[in-house]
Design an enzyme around this catalytic site. Structure first.
Site, PDB file in Angstrom:
ATOM      1  N   PRO A   2       0.841  -1.197   0.000  1.00 51.72           N
ATOM      2  CG  PRO A   2      -0.629  -1.521   1.756  1.00 51.72           C
ATOM      3  CD  PRO A   2       0.678  -1.995   1.225  1.00 51.72           C
ATOM      4  CE  LYS A   3       2.901   7.211  -3.613  1.00 51.40           C
ATOM      5  NZ  LYS A   3       2.659   8.258  -2.577  1.00 51.40           N
ATOM      6  CG  PHE A   4       1.161   3.698   4.460  1.00 51.36           C
ATOM      7  CD1 PHE A   4       0.147   3.585   5.399  1.00 51.36           C
ATOM      8  CD2 PHE A   4       1.775   2.541   4.012  1.00 51.36           C
ATOM      9  CE1 PHE A   4      -0.242   2.350   5.887  1.00 51.36           C
ATOM     10  CE2 PHE A   4       1.394   1.294   4.489  1.00 51.36           C
ATOM     11  CZ  PHE A   4       0.381   1.193   5.427  1.00 51.36           C
TER      12      PHE A   4
ATOM     13  CG  ASP B 142      -1.158   8.398  -1.835  1.00 49.11           C
ATOM     14  OD1 ASP B 142      -0.600   7.332  -1.556  1.00 49.11           O
ATOM     15  OD2 ASP B 142      -0.548   9.481  -1.919  1.00 49.11           O
ATOM     16  N   GLY B 143      -2.757   4.833  -3.010  1.00 48.77           N
ATOM     17  CA  GLY B 143      -2.410   3.984  -4.137  1.00 48.77           C
ATOM     18  C   GLY B 143      -1.646   2.750  -3.719  1.00 48.77           C
TER      19      GLY B 143
END
Length: 351
Positions: free
Chosen positions: A29-31, A176-177
């Site tokens: 996950p993109k934090f 966010d991605g």
């Protein structure tokens, strides 16, 4: 500090792609936080930002956390985050960058930060730059096996289907991605060897002002607004993705809408309403003394912009201009047009 790698180190970066890549990849996950490389040598701790600037003084609580939860001698790459309820809160995180020591200490108590680890650069006397990512991940998992919150190990999967589900669901927790890394990827500072997939949406916004470009009398950015439920035009961010030629053209296009008297502008009274930090011309803690003055426009122009996601009532990042919308009225540009992600509990990601 006696480590095999000395601070600062520019972290490895990701290249933006429009679709989820496939292959021999690992997905994370993109934090949405501050990228941070943590250096620990016993009681000596340095927190270094993506731009290789020190973050240590702004997060004293994380310094103590690192001493308690990370290996005695290590260099670990990750993200500093702040949570508010069940989701990330980037606004609260950005407030932590403050020049006053007393304010830093107060915010450390009121909005304590967490650290999400996702790569390791060194353990003990050994560097890991040439170690393939798959092996680095195994080293990181062993190194943080006993770590407790607020230190977290980033989730990871080698399943394209799971990564796609994460991309859809985790936005509801403020992420966010998704980031994708090759299994055999070495750690290459300041190189874009990873991939990132981020959300992109469009919105129709009122153009209510602009800033001059730093190079001279051409347009630097457009100031964007949306109407809230009370009919007030709120400043939601800027659009700045223009070629130099297009910046020159915009000067003439915007000229008929310039206001010599801003007293009737919808943003003229923001300061008196106690919202100076949201004004288009407010001084930014990130830019210091940078000139953020702006030119007011009659709020009659509408443009379509692409954006990634909202942080509160504003665009999280700079929006990208797509086209003028002469078919839309300014009054139709409201928050109601924006897609709201389904809420997702951050605890389900961090645990």
């Amino acid at each position: 500090m006696d480590l095999p790698i000395s601070p600062p180190v520019a972290p490895m970066l990701a290249k933006a792609v429009k679709t989820m890549p496939r292959g021999d990849l690992y997905y994370e996950p993109k934090f949405d936080g501050f990228r941070c490389v943590v250096f620990r040598d016993g009681d000596d701790v340095v927190l270094s930002s993506r731009g290789e600037k020190p973050l240590t003084r702004y997060f004293p609580e994380l310094v103590e956390t690192v001493k308690a939860e990370l290996p005695e001698r290590c260099v670990i790459d990750g993200e500093v985050i702040i949570r508010r309820g069940s989701r990330l809160d980037f606004d609260a995180l950005s407030q932590r960058i403050h020049p006053a020591e007393s304010r830093v200490r107060l915010l450390a108590e009121q909005t304590p930060a967490s650290f999400v680890a996702f790569d390791v650069l060194a353990l003990g006397d050994e560097t890991c730059f040439e170690t393939p990512f798959k092996e680095r991940r195994a080293l990181l998992e062993r190194a943080l096996a006993k770590a407790r919150p607020p230190v977290h190990l980033s989730p990871i999967t080698d399943s394209f289907e799971v990564a796609t589900r994460w991309f859809d669901e985790f936005e509801g927790a403020g992420l966010d991605g998704v980031v994708a890394k090759s299994a055999d990827l070495p750690y290459a500072p300041d190189k874009r060897l990873m991939f990132k997939v981020k959300h992109e949406r469009t919105a129709d916004c009122v153009v209510a002002g602009f800033r001059w470009h730093k190079s001279g009398p051409i347009v630097g950015s457009l100031l964007l607004g949306l109407f809230d439920g009370d009919g007030a035009l709120r400043h939601v961010g800027v659009a700045a993705s223009f070629t130099m030629k297009r910046r020159e053209e915009l000067v003439a296009e915007l000229e008929p809408y310039r206001m010599s008297d801003v007293s009737g502008h919808p943003w003229s009274a923001w300061a008196s309403q106690g919202e100076a930090d949201r004004m288009p011309g407010a001084v930014s803690r990130w830019t210091g003394k940078k000139d953020l003055s702006w030119v007011a426009l009659r709020p009659e122009l509408v443009c379509e912009v692409a954006y990634e996601h909202m942080e509160g009532d504003r665009f999280r990042h700079t929006a990208r201009f797509r086209r003028w919308r002469t078919d839309r009225t300014p009054e139709s540009c409201t928050y109601e047009q924006l897609e709201v992600p389904v809420e997702f509990d951050l605890d389900q990601i961090l645990t």
